[in-house]
Design a protein around this motif. Sequence first.
Motif, PDB file in Angstrom:
ATOM      1  N   LEU A 138       7.033   1.527  73.877  1.00 33.24           N
ATOM      2  CA  LEU A 138       8.315   2.204  73.644  1.00 33.24           C
ATOM      3  C   LEU A 138       9.447   1.202  73.502  1.00 33.24           C
ATOM      4  O   LEU A 138      10.319   1.356  72.643  1.00 33.24           O
ATOM      5  N   ILE A 139       9.444   0.184  74.361  1.00 28.77           N
ATOM      6  CA  ILE A 139      10.494  -0.837  74.278  1.00 28.77           C
ATOM      7  C   ILE A 139      10.445  -1.541  72.925  1.00 28.77           C
ATOM      8  O   ILE A 139      11.487  -1.835  72.329  1.00 28.77           O
ATOM      9  N   GLU A 140       9.256  -1.813  72.441  1.00 29.40           N
ATOM     10  CA  GLU A 140       9.116  -2.481  71.138  1.00 29.40           C
ATOM     11  C   GLU A 140       9.709  -1.650  70.007  1.00 29.40           C
ATOM     12  O   GLU A 140      10.157  -2.203  68.995  1.00 29.40           O
ATOM     13  N   ASN A 141       9.701  -0.323  70.161  1.00 29.52           N
ATOM     14  CA  ASN A 141      10.169   0.559  69.088  1.00 29.52           C
ATOM     15  C   ASN A 141      11.640   0.936  69.200  1.00 29.52           C
ATOM     16  O   ASN A 141      12.152   1.677  68.366  1.00 29.52           O
ATOM     17  N   GLU A 145      19.554   1.059  71.699  1.00 33.35           N
ATOM     18  CA  GLU A 145      19.883   0.987  73.120  1.00 33.35           C
ATOM     19  C   GLU A 145      18.721   1.438  73.985  1.00 33.35           C
ATOM     20  O   GLU A 145      17.945   2.323  73.608  1.00 33.35           O
ATOM     21  N   LEU A 146      18.617   0.800  75.141  1.00 35.18           N
ATOM     22  CA  LEU A 146      17.532   1.078  76.067  1.00 35.18           C
ATOM     23  C   LEU A 146      18.091   1.168  77.482  1.00 35.18           C
ATOM     24  O   LEU A 146      18.778   0.259  77.947  1.00 35.18           O
ATOM     25  N   PHE A 147      17.816   2.277  78.149  1.00 37.37           N
ATOM     26  CA  PHE A 147      18.119   2.442  79.560  1.00 37.37           C
ATOM     27  C   PHE A 147      16.802   2.475  80.325  1.00 37.37           C
ATOM     28  O   PHE A 147      15.891   3.216  79.968  1.00 37.37           O
ATOM     29  N   LEU A 164      11.625  -6.766  77.690  1.00 37.59           N
ATOM     30  CA  LEU A 164      13.071  -6.530  77.741  1.00 37.59           C
ATOM     31  C   LEU A 164      13.834  -7.667  77.077  1.00 37.59           C
ATOM     32  O   LEU A 164      14.813  -7.439  76.352  1.00 37.59           O
ATOM     33  N   ASP A 165      13.397  -8.903  77.318  1.00 34.22           N
ATOM     34  CA  ASP A 165      14.061 -10.059  76.719  1.00 34.22           C
ATOM     35  C   ASP A 165      13.906 -10.031  75.202  1.00 34.22           C
ATOM     36  O   ASP A 165      14.859 -10.332  74.465  1.00 34.22           O
ATOM     37  N   ARG A 170      16.453  -8.785  69.752  1.00 37.79           N
ATOM     38  CA  ARG A 170      16.553  -7.974  68.527  1.00 37.79           C
ATOM     39  C   ARG A 170      17.918  -7.310  68.391  1.00 37.79           C
ATOM     40  O   ARG A 170      18.169  -6.603  67.423  1.00 37.79           O
ATOM     41  N   GLY A 171      18.789  -7.517  69.381  1.00 34.73           N
ATOM     42  CA  GLY A 171      20.110  -6.907  69.336  1.00 34.73           C
ATOM     43  C   GLY A 171      20.200  -5.567  70.034  1.00 34.73           C
ATOM     44  O   GLY A 171      21.220  -4.876  69.932  1.00 34.73           O
TER      45      GLY A 171
END
Length: 275
Positions: A138-141, A145-147, A164-165, A170-171
Amino acid sequence: MSSSDSHDNRDQAVELLQQLGLKEYEAKCFVALSRIREATAKEISESSEVPRTRVYDAVRILEAQGLVEVQHGSPQLFRSVPVEEAIATLRDQYESRFDTLQDVIEDLDRPAKTENDSVHEVWSLSGTTATANRTHRLIENVDEELFLLVGHPNLVTDDLMESLDDATDRGVSVIVGTEDESVRDAISERVPNAEVFVSELDWLNGTGENANDVKIGRVLLGDRSTILISSIEPETDKERAVYGRGFSNGLVVIIRRLMSTGLLQSADPGKQNDE
């Protein structure tokens, strides 16, 4: 080490080698050779409890796999390759099989996605490994923004922090809530471009009257449309998760509201003071 502990270790080694693809006699012969400098077929049989007539077949297969060396003579002598080399060989074999498996499965006929595939989906997962893999995917996609809330320090792995890094590189705007300051500091060091804070939400930390309840493992919201929520059973530490996506998904709406109220207020002390 006691003899019983040594025997248990041998049994476990045999079992693990079988899980990695060796047959029982092959695993037993390799474990026996790992414990001695070199041996004849008779000595291997006595040490491994493998019938002598089956030892030759087993060591030939082990030799073909690069796990055993043979000194031709009368009698023949056998020895295992160094443990580090054997592990590397087995790992290479299985990585190759995983690559082949991925290629084969991806070539299978699969139903085409439709426009409604991303709406009103809620699926469940079980186990920390499966949940961690889905979290990384999910993080890769995530594009914008990610919480992420992490309610258990054991879930903050090197792989998670690397994901996460990569997202910040990727901005992606990354905000992470943790259960205590030490975890916050560890993430801040590894993911310097993320906003990391200690959550003060009782339902996340499981404090007070909720201390013995099922704990929140992780809560992820990606691009305000995809969510993953996991819980950890206190007695077994087993992690279970639900996953949903779609802007009109009710579960996503609830999490979005939580993220935009209690979570963000905890993340922004200045905002709390203003209110």
